[in-house]
Enzyme design. Sequence first.
Site, PDB file in Angstrom:
ATOM      1  N   LYS A  89      17.818  40.099  29.773  1.00  0.00           N
ATOM      2  CA  LYS A  89      19.118  40.367  29.148  1.00  0.00           C
ATOM      3  C   LYS A  89      19.360  39.561  27.872  1.00  0.00           C
ATOM      4  CE  LYS A  89      21.808  42.227  32.946  1.00  0.00           C
ATOM      5  NZ  LYS A  89      20.879  42.180  34.106  1.00  0.00           N
ATOM      6  N   GLU A 111      31.666  42.635  29.425  1.00  0.00           N
ATOM      7  CA  GLU A 111      31.994  42.918  30.814  1.00  0.00           C
ATOM      8  C   GLU A 111      30.823  42.437  31.648  1.00  0.00           C
ATOM      9  OE1 GLU A 111      30.354  45.091  28.963  1.00  0.00           O
ATOM     10  OE2 GLU A 111      28.715  45.377  30.393  1.00  0.00           O
ATOM     11  N   SER A 377      11.426  41.962  35.396  1.00  0.00           N
ATOM     12  CA  SER A 377      12.642  41.809  34.591  1.00  0.00           C
ATOM     13  C   SER A 377      13.354  40.476  34.760  1.00  0.00           C
ATOM     14  CB  SER A 377      13.605  42.958  34.889  1.00  0.00           C
ATOM     15  OG  SER A 377      13.922  43.005  36.262  1.00  0.00           O
TER      16      SER A 377
HETATM   17  C1  LIG Z   1      20.658  43.282  34.969  1.00  0.00           C
HETATM   18  C2  LIG Z   1      19.302  43.296  35.515  1.00  0.00           C
HETATM   19  C3  LIG Z   1      18.610  44.514  35.722  1.00  0.00           C
HETATM   20  C4  LIG Z   1      19.223  45.872  35.516  1.00  0.00           C
HETATM   21  O1  LIG Z   1      19.647  46.142  34.223  1.00  0.00           O
HETATM   22  P1  LIG Z   1      18.844  47.137  33.262  1.00  0.00           P
HETATM   23  O2  LIG Z   1      19.763  47.325  32.114  1.00  0.00           O
HETATM   24  O3  LIG Z   1      18.580  48.383  34.014  1.00  0.00           O
HETATM   25  O4  LIG Z   1      17.587  46.453  32.886  1.00  0.00           O
HETATM   26  C5  LIG Z   1      17.303  44.461  36.169  1.00  0.00           C
HETATM   27  N1  LIG Z   1      16.694  43.268  36.437  1.00  0.00           N
HETATM   28  C6  LIG Z   1      17.329  42.098  36.244  1.00  0.00           C
HETATM   29  C7  LIG Z   1      16.604  40.833  36.551  1.00  0.00           C
HETATM   30  C8  LIG Z   1      18.646  42.066  35.786  1.00  0.00           C
HETATM   31  O5  LIG Z   1      19.267  40.891  35.619  1.00  0.00           O
END
Ligand SMILES: *Cc1c(COP(=O)(O)O)cnc(C)c1O
Length: 393
Positions: A89, A111, A377
């Site tokens: 993010k 948000e 992610s």
């Molecule tokens: C917020 C988040 C997501 C989901 O958000 P996307 O916009 O779909 O990437 C996925 N993995 C992690 C670790 C997150 O913090």
Amino acid sequence: MSFNINDKGFYGAFGGAYIPEMLYPNVEELCQNYLKIMSDPSFKKEFDQLLKDYVGRPSPLYFAKRLSEKYNTKIYLKREDLNHTGAHKINNTIGQILMAQRLGKTRIIAETGAGQHGVATATVCALMGLECIVYMGEIDIARQAPNVARMKMLGAEVRPALSGSRTLKDATNEAIRDWINNPLNTHYIIGSVVGPHPYPDMVARFQAVVSEEIKWQLQEKEGREKPDYVIACVGGGSNAAGAFYHYLDDTDVKLIAVEAAGKGIHSGESAATSILGKEGIIHGSKTLLMQTQDGQITEPYSISAGLDYPGVGPMHAHLYKTGRAEFISITDDQAMTAGLELSQLEGIIPAIETSHALAILNDKKFNNNDVLVINLSGRGDKDLQNYIDYFKL
Ligand SMILES: *Cc1c(COP(=O)(O)O)cnc(C)c1O
């Protein structure tokens, strides 16, 4: 066929800017300027520098040997979990804070649901010395106390959304109301590839650094830029958009998007948006969303707070409808098991969102010479209590 955005702000039938007239000047200002600003060499230089020195990029592309042996295929993990603040993010919030500065904005609003995007926003506001107000549902504030504390520690003000179900969509409504009332000095940092055009495209471009790096990293390791599969979990869709971006029009690279099936696709408690969703408008964008017969948005459910969103970005709606990406949904139980497995096979505790992407290894058969890139992610520190409760550790 192109899988990228067209000059009207649409991915196929999805996207656009369906917004109240009062919001038009703000969105139009961004629309007129975002590409110009992003292509300015001084912007690019500052963005790249911060990604390197502050976020810690490039994130490694790690060959997961033990995981690969278990599934008899070649698995690389793109380590977004190693970024500052623990997920992808931050790539987007760094880009948007620089955008806000170039637009002369001094006040930032955002948000947040689980608080991850709120923390990433509060972080870059502290970095740049800008005022930061994060809207968050009252229920979420109670559920996500550690992230609320982080935002406060970083100097942000957390404002509770007291209406409706007091969760993410209500926080979004409050943020939009704030933006309407403060059009001149305020930039709204949206946390995924959702919202009115140009947000989905702008956020995808900031996250595109992920696949830009995968290309040269895989070239180094495998002697080719293209994997056979790129796999990512999808909430709003930003980490997947980043991992897919430079492969979108390369149809020999197969894309797999993994959604949260919660307690089962047909259990009534899930967030499998593309599979269950119908066309509709949410947060200013035409896309697929979970709704009742008469068009009321359905409350989503997933054990992972980051996938718990009733819509999906318009890029992904298009990838789904055209069949360019395969959409697979994974239940809470499958995800938790995959998270434990990665921890014990590779010494990496993933975010529960990411565990959904990992779980497809049990769900789908790959060949032994396939090269897979799974976008890791985020890291699982924030989810430790959840894992502990689930496995009674
Ligand atoms: C917020 C988040 C997501 C989901 O958000 P996307 O916009 O779909 O990437 C996925 N993995 C992690 C670790 C997150 O913090």
